[in-house]
Each structure stands twice: as structure tokens, then as C-alpha cells.
Design a protein around this motif. Structure first.
Motif, PDB file in Angstrom:
ATOM      1  N   ALA A  87      72.262  24.738   1.786  1.00 21.80           N
ATOM      2  CA  ALA A  87      72.306  23.336   1.947  1.00 21.80           C
ATOM      3  C   ALA A  87      72.660  22.766   3.491  1.00 21.80           C
ATOM      4  N   LEU A  88      73.197  23.697   4.256  1.00 28.46           N
ATOM      5  CA  LEU A  88      73.339  23.371   5.537  1.00 28.46           C
ATOM      6  C   LEU A  88      72.151  23.423   6.343  1.00 28.46           C
ATOM      7  N   ASN A  89      71.059  24.387   6.157  1.00 30.44           N
ATOM      8  CA  ASN A  89      69.982  24.508   6.521  1.00 30.44           C
ATOM      9  C   ASN A  89      69.305  23.153   6.173  1.00 30.44           C
ATOM     10  N   ASP A  90      69.175  22.844   4.897  1.00 31.65           N
ATOM     11  CA  ASP A  90      68.476  21.572   4.327  1.00 31.65           C
ATOM     12  C   ASP A  90      68.923  20.366   5.226  1.00 31.65           C
ATOM     13  N   VAL A  91      70.251  20.066   5.362  1.00 33.05           N
ATOM     14  CA  VAL A  91      70.546  18.932   6.057  1.00 33.05           C
ATOM     15  C   VAL A  91      70.245  19.007   7.546  1.00 33.05           C
ATOM     16  N   ARG A  92      70.215  20.131   8.051  1.00 33.45           N
ATOM     17  CA  ARG A  92      69.800  20.334   9.517  1.00 33.45           C
ATOM     18  C   ARG A  92      68.478  20.081   9.539  1.00 33.45           C
ATOM     19  N   ASP A  93      67.463  20.715   8.645  1.00 29.28           N
ATOM     20  CA  ASP A  93      66.240  20.366   8.948  1.00 29.28           C
ATOM     21  C   ASP A  93      65.769  18.826   8.692  1.00 29.28           C
ATOM     22  N   ASP A  94      66.537  18.303   7.735  1.00 33.18           N
ATOM     23  CA  ASP A  94      66.104  16.970   7.335  1.00 33.18           C
ATOM     24  C   ASP A  94      66.549  16.013   8.585  1.00 33.18           C
ATOM     25  N   LEU A  95      67.641  16.379   9.234  1.00 34.89           N
ATOM     26  CA  LEU A  95      68.130  15.524  10.321  1.00 34.89           C
ATOM     27  C   LEU A  95      67.041  15.886  11.620  1.00 34.89           C
ATOM     28  N   ARG A  96      66.499  17.027  11.729  1.00 30.28           N
ATOM     29  CA  ARG A  96      65.547  17.310  12.602  1.00 30.28           C
ATOM     30  C   ARG A  96      64.309  16.262  12.560  1.00 30.28           C
ATOM     31  N   ARG A  97      63.793  16.341  11.258  1.00 33.30           N
ATOM     32  CA  ARG A  97      62.569  15.802  10.893  1.00 33.30           C
ATOM     33  C   ARG A  97      62.918  14.385  11.375  1.00 33.30           C
ATOM     34  N   ARG A  98      63.876  13.699  10.704  1.00 40.65           N
ATOM     35  CA  ARG A  98      64.197  12.158  10.940  1.00 40.65           C
ATOM     36  C   ARG A  98      64.472  11.860  12.670  1.00 40.65           C
ATOM     37  N   LEU A  99      64.949  12.834  13.140  1.00 40.93           N
ATOM     38  CA  LEU A  99      65.107  12.700  14.847  1.00 40.93           C
ATOM     39  C   LEU A  99      63.563  12.707  15.126  1.00 40.93           C
ATOM     40  N   ASN A 100      62.668  13.641  14.925  1.00 41.06           N
ATOM     41  CA  ASN A 100      61.219  13.550  15.358  1.00 41.06           C
ATOM     42  C   ASN A 100      60.733  12.251  15.176  1.00 41.06           C
ATOM     43  N   ASP A 101      60.754  12.102  13.672  1.00 41.55           N
ATOM     44  CA  ASP A 101      60.280  10.759  13.179  1.00 41.55           C
ATOM     45  C   ASP A 101      60.509   9.451  14.160  1.00 41.55           C
ATOM     46  N   ALA A 102      62.082   9.377  14.417  1.00 44.39           N
ATOM     47  CA  ALA A 102      62.312   8.304  15.404  1.00 44.39           C
ATOM     48  C   ALA A 102      61.929   8.319  16.488  1.00 44.39           C
ATOM     49  N   LYS A 103      61.842   9.523  17.255  1.00 44.26           N
ATOM     50  CA  LYS A 103      61.300   9.826  18.588  1.00 44.26           C
ATOM     51  C   LYS A 103      59.616   9.292  18.811  1.00 44.26           C
ATOM     52  N   THR A 104      59.054   9.917  17.502  1.00 45.83           N
ATOM     53  CA  THR A 104      57.607   9.273  17.460  1.00 45.83           C
ATOM     54  C   THR A 104      57.448   7.841  17.345  1.00 45.83           C
ATOM     55  N   ARG A 105      58.279   7.209  16.363  1.00 45.92           N
ATOM     56  CA  ARG A 105      58.051   5.617  16.551  1.00 45.92           C
ATOM     57  C   ARG A 105      58.172   4.910  17.605  1.00 45.92           C
ATOM     58  N   GLN A 106      59.178   5.517  18.723  1.00 40.91           N
ATOM     59  CA  GLN A 106      59.664   4.770  19.927  1.00 40.91           C
ATOM     60  C   GLN A 106      58.591   5.172  20.925  1.00 40.91           C
ATOM     61  N   GLU A 107      58.031   6.214  20.860  1.00 44.97           N
ATOM     62  CA  GLU A 107      57.198   6.760  22.121  1.00 44.97           C
ATOM     63  C   GLU A 107      55.782   6.698  21.679  1.00 44.97           C
ATOM     64  N   PRO A 108      54.893   5.773  22.357  1.00 47.10           N
ATOM     65  CA  PRO A 108      53.574   5.520  21.992  1.00 47.10           C
ATOM     66  C   PRO A 108      52.852   6.992  22.420  1.00 47.10           C
ATOM     67  N   ARG A 109      51.788   7.344  21.675  1.00 48.66           N
ATOM     68  CA  ARG A 109      51.170   8.831  21.606  1.00 48.66           C
ATOM     69  C   ARG A 109      49.824   8.445  22.439  1.00 48.66           C
TER      70      ARG A 109
END
Length: 129
Positions: A87-109
Motif C-alpha cells: 500500500a505504501l509503494n502504491d501511494v508513493r508510485d501514484d504521487l510520483r506519477r502525479r508530480l511528473n504529470d504536473a511538471k510535464t503540464r507546466q514545462e513546455p516540451r
């Protein structure tokens, strides 16, 4: 390297909430260590993480990881995995994905000049008489 002078780390920003004892904090922080690379872009004094668990180690267990970063929406991840470590790995991995998504949305590629952080030029003001 980012320009953050006091980068956030799990060890510095993690609080344990309901269902966990303070003694659980160190091993949870170790398990969440891979988040440090994502958190490093934010100031430690503007970042908070809190992990909590309801019905610990029972069939209805629910682990919640909340992340507050100043100037951004709170991110909440949850897991109903029965195994606490899973469960801890699950929430950690989900947070990491969501932080990555937020960064991708804010930074032009693929467009380096759009990543320039200088302010846009001021538009000429209209003068109506």
C-alpha cells in the motif's frame, strides 16, 4: 541542478498521521526515498507530506498520502492494498506519477526557448483619448 537552495526531501517533509507511530517514520521515509528526485524542485519549507492509515493491517485498510506544495493544488493518493508495504509503494508510485504529470503540464516540451523563465515583454499600452 535546480535553483532551489533548500530542496525538499522525504526525510525533511514527511509527517506520520493517524495509524502510524513516530517510530514508523524512518522506515516509511526510506521506502519513499525515490520521491526525493521529484521533490527536489521545490523548497523544503514550502512542501509537506503526510501519510496515514485507517484500519491498519486489516481487510479494510486504507493508506493515504497527502502532498502540499505552496502555490499548487494538494495531491492526495490512496491505496486499499491489504499488505502495508504494498500500500505504501502504491501511494508513493501514484504521487510520483502525479508530480511528473504536473511538471510535464507546466514545462513546455521540445521547445527550449519557451522554457525561458524571463518575464514576457510588456505590451504597449493603448492610449485612447
Amino acid at each position: 541542478m535546480s535553483g532551489v537552495t533548500n530542496p525538499a526531501t522525504v526525510h525533511e517533509c514527511l509527517r506520520v498521521g493517524a495509524g502510524f507511530a513516530q517510530g514508523d517514520r524512518a522506515w516509511i521515509a526510506d521506502q519513499f526515498g525515490m520521491l526525493d528526485s521529484r521533490l527536489a524542485a521545490f523548497h523544503a519549507d514550502a512542501t509537506e507530506l503526510e501519510v496515514s492509515v485507517k484500519n491498519r493491517e486489516t481487510k479494510g485498510q486504507k493508506v493515504t498520502l497527502e502532498c502540499w506544495i505552496a502555490g499548487r493544488q494538494k495531491i492526495v493518493t490512496t491505496s486499499a492494498e491489504e499488505d502495508l508495504h504494498a500500500a505504501l509503494n502504491d501511494v508513493r508510485d501514484d504521487l510520483r506519477r502525479r508530480l511528473n504529470d504536473a511538471k510535464t503540464r507546466q514545462e513546455p516540451r521540445h521547445n527550449k526557448h519557451l522554457r525561458d523563465t524571463s518575464p514576457p515583454p510588456r505590451a504597449a499600452q493603448d492610449t485612447d483619448d
